[in-house]
Design a protein around this motif. Structure first.
Motif, PDB file in Angstrom:
ATOM      1  N   ALA A  97     -16.629  19.423  36.330  1.00 32.83           N
ATOM      2  CA  ALA A  97     -16.018  19.457  37.656  1.00 32.83           C
ATOM      3  C   ALA A  97     -14.599  18.912  37.504  1.00 32.83           C
ATOM      4  O   ALA A  97     -14.337  18.096  36.626  1.00 32.83           O
ATOM      5  CB  ALA A  97     -16.812  18.608  38.640  1.00 32.83           C
ATOM      6  N   VAL A  98     -13.701  19.359  38.399  1.00 28.65           N
ATOM      7  CA  VAL A  98     -12.291  18.977  38.264  1.00 28.65           C
ATOM      8  C   VAL A  98     -11.831  17.934  39.276  1.00 28.65           C
ATOM      9  O   VAL A  98     -10.737  17.409  39.163  1.00 28.65           O
ATOM     10  CB  VAL A  98     -11.366  20.214  38.336  1.00 28.65           C
ATOM     11  N   ASP A  99     -12.663  17.638  40.286  1.00 28.60           N
ATOM     12  CA  ASP A  99     -12.277  16.614  41.260  1.00 28.60           C
ATOM     13  C   ASP A  99     -13.519  15.870  41.742  1.00 28.60           C
ATOM     14  O   ASP A  99     -14.646  16.251  41.420  1.00 28.60           O
ATOM     15  CB  ASP A  99     -11.482  17.209  42.434  1.00 28.60           C
ATOM     16  N   GLY A 100     -13.280  14.809  42.490  1.00 25.32           N
ATOM     17  CA  GLY A 100     -14.371  13.942  42.911  1.00 25.32           C
ATOM     18  C   GLY A 100     -15.405  14.611  43.792  1.00 25.32           C
ATOM     19  O   GLY A 100     -16.611  14.446  43.588  1.00 25.32           O
ATOM     20  N   GLU A 101     -14.948  15.384  44.771  1.00 28.28           N
ATOM     21  CA  GLU A 101     -15.887  16.048  45.683  1.00 28.28           C
ATOM     22  C   GLU A 101     -16.774  17.046  44.945  1.00 28.28           C
ATOM     23  O   GLU A 101     -17.996  17.053  45.119  1.00 28.28           O
ATOM     24  CB  GLU A 101     -15.138  16.772  46.810  1.00 28.28           C
ATOM     25  N   GLU A 102     -16.155  17.870  44.103  1.00 27.29           N
ATOM     26  CA  GLU A 102     -16.920  18.846  43.335  1.00 27.29           C
ATOM     27  C   GLU A 102     -17.892  18.140  42.397  1.00 27.29           C
ATOM     28  O   GLU A 102     -19.045  18.554  42.241  1.00 27.29           O
ATOM     29  CB  GLU A 102     -15.965  19.748  42.539  1.00 27.29           C
TER      30      GLU A 102
END
Length: 120
Positions: free
Chosen positions: A31-36
């Protein structure tokens, strides 16, 4: 084969580390960001999470807190990955629920030993 979710914003770091882990027979999803990353962990319930601190949206420390507060994910070990080597950064990571801490650039052998200990 252990399943790992790696939440890493840097394309080069994510690609390099995920390929090295795959060669060691780890099943790695990225994943590339916190939410994802939080969504991926909750959906897939991996054996371990590798968490970059500097993420878009919610950062890695906040994402760690979210995962450790959820009964479904609270027991999944989290290793925080950061370029910030100062003791206060390490303390913040453990306060957020991290089970391990690695400074970038990653010493791959150290990471393997830490992962092995946490996956037992």
């Amino acid at each position: 084969m252990a399943r790992i979710v790696m939440i890493e914003s840097d394309d080069l770091s994510r690609d390099m580390l995920s390929r090295r882990l795959a060669r060691r027979d780890y099943d790695v999803e990225c994943a590339v960001d916190g939410e994802e990353g939080v969504a991926m962990v909750k959906a897939n319930l991996p054996d371990l999470v590798l968490m970059d601190v500097s993420l878009q949206g919610i950062d890695g420390l906040e994402a760690s807190k979210i995962l450790k507060a959820d009964k479904a994910t609270m027991n999944i070990p989290i290793i925080v990955l950061t370029a910030h080597a100062m003791a206060e950064e390490r303390d913040k990571a453990f306060e957020a629920g991290a089970d391990g801490f690695c400074v970038k650039p990653i010493n791959f052998q150290e990471l393997m030993e830490l992962m092995s200990n946490l996956l037992k």
